[in-house]
Design a protein around this motif. Structure first.
Motif, PDB file in Angstrom:
ATOM      1  N   ARG A 150      -9.231  -4.646  -3.016  1.00  0.00           N
ATOM      2  CA  ARG A 150      -8.814  -4.122  -1.704  1.00  0.00           C
ATOM      3  C   ARG A 150      -7.310  -4.261  -1.524  1.00  0.00           C
ATOM      4  O   ARG A 150      -6.774  -5.349  -1.589  1.00  0.00           O
ATOM      5  CB  ARG A 150      -9.518  -4.860  -0.586  1.00  0.00           C
ATOM      6  CG  ARG A 150     -10.974  -4.611  -0.524  1.00  0.00           C
ATOM      7  CD  ARG A 150     -11.510  -5.442   0.591  1.00  0.00           C
ATOM      8  NE  ARG A 150     -12.567  -4.726   1.261  1.00  0.00           N
ATOM      9  CZ  ARG A 150     -13.240  -5.202   2.253  1.00  0.00           C
ATOM     10  NH1 ARG A 150     -12.948  -6.376   2.743  1.00  0.00           N
ATOM     11  NH2 ARG A 150     -14.209  -4.512   2.801  1.00  0.00           N
ATOM     12  N   LYS A 151      -6.684  -3.131  -1.253  1.00  0.00           N
ATOM     13  CA  LYS A 151      -5.259  -3.113  -0.940  1.00  0.00           C
ATOM     14  C   LYS A 151      -5.066  -2.249   0.299  1.00  0.00           C
ATOM     15  O   LYS A 151      -5.806  -1.301   0.517  1.00  0.00           O
ATOM     16  CB  LYS A 151      -4.436  -2.542  -2.094  1.00  0.00           C
ATOM     17  CG  LYS A 151      -4.447  -3.392  -3.333  1.00  0.00           C
ATOM     18  CD  LYS A 151      -3.578  -2.800  -4.397  1.00  0.00           C
ATOM     19  CE  LYS A 151      -3.604  -3.684  -5.626  1.00  0.00           C
ATOM     20  NZ  LYS A 151      -2.761  -3.193  -6.685  1.00  0.00           N
ATOM     21  N   GLY A 152      -4.070  -2.562   1.080  1.00  0.00           N
ATOM     22  CA  GLY A 152      -3.815  -1.764   2.271  1.00  0.00           C
ATOM     23  C   GLY A 152      -2.334  -1.709   2.586  1.00  0.00           C
ATOM     24  O   GLY A 152      -1.568  -2.593   2.206  1.00  0.00           O
ATOM     25  N   GLN A 153      -1.963  -0.645   3.246  1.00  0.00           N
ATOM     26  CA  GLN A 153      -0.574  -0.510   3.693  1.00  0.00           C
ATOM     27  C   GLN A 153      -0.554   0.379   4.930  1.00  0.00           C
ATOM     28  O   GLN A 153      -1.453   1.175   5.156  1.00  0.00           O
ATOM     29  CB  GLN A 153       0.324   0.053   2.604  1.00  0.00           C
ATOM     30  CG  GLN A 153      -0.094   1.387   2.030  1.00  0.00           C
ATOM     31  CD  GLN A 153       0.789   1.795   0.857  1.00  0.00           C
ATOM     32  OE1 GLN A 153       1.716   1.091   0.506  1.00  0.00           O
ATOM     33  NE2 GLN A 153       0.506   2.933   0.280  1.00  0.00           N
ATOM     34  N   GLY A 154       0.477   0.221   5.708  1.00  0.00           N
ATOM     35  CA  GLY A 154       0.594   1.021   6.916  1.00  0.00           C
ATOM     36  C   GLY A 154       2.023   1.054   7.412  1.00  0.00           C
ATOM     37  O   GLY A 154       2.831   0.194   7.088  1.00  0.00           O
ATOM     38  N   VAL A 155       2.322   2.078   8.164  1.00  0.00           N
ATOM     39  CA  VAL A 155       3.644   2.240   8.750  1.00  0.00           C
ATOM     40  C   VAL A 155       3.468   2.921  10.104  1.00  0.00           C
ATOM     41  O   VAL A 155       2.538   3.704  10.298  1.00  0.00           O
ATOM     42  CB  VAL A 155       4.580   3.056   7.821  1.00  0.00           C
ATOM     43  CG1 VAL A 155       4.106   4.483   7.664  1.00  0.00           C
ATOM     44  CG2 VAL A 155       6.016   3.027   8.310  1.00  0.00           C
ATOM     45  N   GLY A 156       4.319   2.593  11.032  1.00  0.00           N
ATOM     46  CA  GLY A 156       4.243   3.214  12.349  1.00  0.00           C
ATOM     47  C   GLY A 156       5.621   3.275  12.984  1.00  0.00           C
ATOM     48  O   GLY A 156       6.515   2.518  12.640  1.00  0.00           O
ATOM     49  N   ALA A 157       5.783   4.218  13.879  1.00  0.00           N
ATOM     50  CA  ALA A 157       7.065   4.370  14.577  1.00  0.00           C
ATOM     51  C   ALA A 157       6.803   4.955  15.958  1.00  0.00           C
ATOM     52  O   ALA A 157       5.823   5.661  16.175  1.00  0.00           O
ATOM     53  CB  ALA A 157       8.003   5.284  13.794  1.00  0.00           C
ATOM     54  N   GLY A 158       7.686   4.650  16.861  1.00  0.00           N
ATOM     55  CA  GLY A 158       7.599   5.209  18.207  1.00  0.00           C
ATOM     56  C   GLY A 158       8.996   5.366  18.785  1.00  0.00           C
ATOM     57  O   GLY A 158       9.922   4.667  18.395  1.00  0.00           O
ATOM     58  N   ALA A 159       9.140   6.326  19.679  1.00  0.00           N
ATOM     59  CA  ALA A 159      10.444   6.572  20.298  1.00  0.00           C
ATOM     60  C   ALA A 159      10.240   7.000  21.743  1.00  0.00           C
ATOM     61  O   ALA A 159       9.183   7.517  22.104  1.00  0.00           O
ATOM     62  CB  ALA A 159      11.211   7.645  19.534  1.00  0.00           C
ATOM     63  N   GLY A 160      11.261   6.793  22.552  1.00  0.00           N
ATOM     64  CA  GLY A 160      11.210   7.215  23.945  1.00  0.00           C
ATOM     65  C   GLY A 160      12.573   7.660  24.428  1.00  0.00           C
ATOM     66  O   GLY A 160      13.601   7.182  23.942  1.00  0.00           O
TER      67      GLY A 160
END
Length: 122
Positions: A60-70
């Motif tokens: 099991r391997k996992g990765q993630g990325v997220g971004a937000g702007a306002g």
């Protein structure tokens, strides 16, 4: 899934650089009778991003990325000119554009009085 965090950050930075410019803060001029008006606007921007990866086991391997702007835009007031005279009309937080329109009759009256004085002296 391949993480492109640096690319994402670069795109966000380019967006902010393209939007945070004089034309965004000072709006397009408009005429109101013999007065020239330029809206002045407050612009605020912010963004955040994050990413990570991990393994629970060899399978099991996992990765993630997220971004937000306002983005927030708020009218501050108007630069108003007539001839060589320049003044700033603040737009109150509760009154907004109505504050400008409330002052127009006073500006027109002042203009009419000044014009009448100029005609008397000729």
């Amino acid at each position: 899934m391949e993480l492109h965090f640096e690319e994402l950050l670069g795109q966000i930075t380019e967006f902010i650089k393209s939007e945070a410019k004089t034309e965004t803060v000072v709006g397009q001029p408009f005429d109101l009778g013999e007065f020239k008006c330029v809206p002045v606007i407050k612009v605020g921007m912010g963004f955040g991003s994050g990413g990570g990866e991990g393994t629970e086991s060899k399978v099991r391997k996992g990765q993630g990325v997220g971004a937000g702007a306002g983005v927030g835009i708020e009218p501050i007031g108007f630069l108003v000119t007539k001839g060589d005279e320049i003044s700033f009309l603040a737009a109150g937080k509760t009154r907004g554009l109505a504050a400008l329109f409330e002052k127009v009759p006073d500006m027109m009256e002042t203009f009419a009085k000044n014009r009448a004085r100029e005609e008397e002296t000729v």
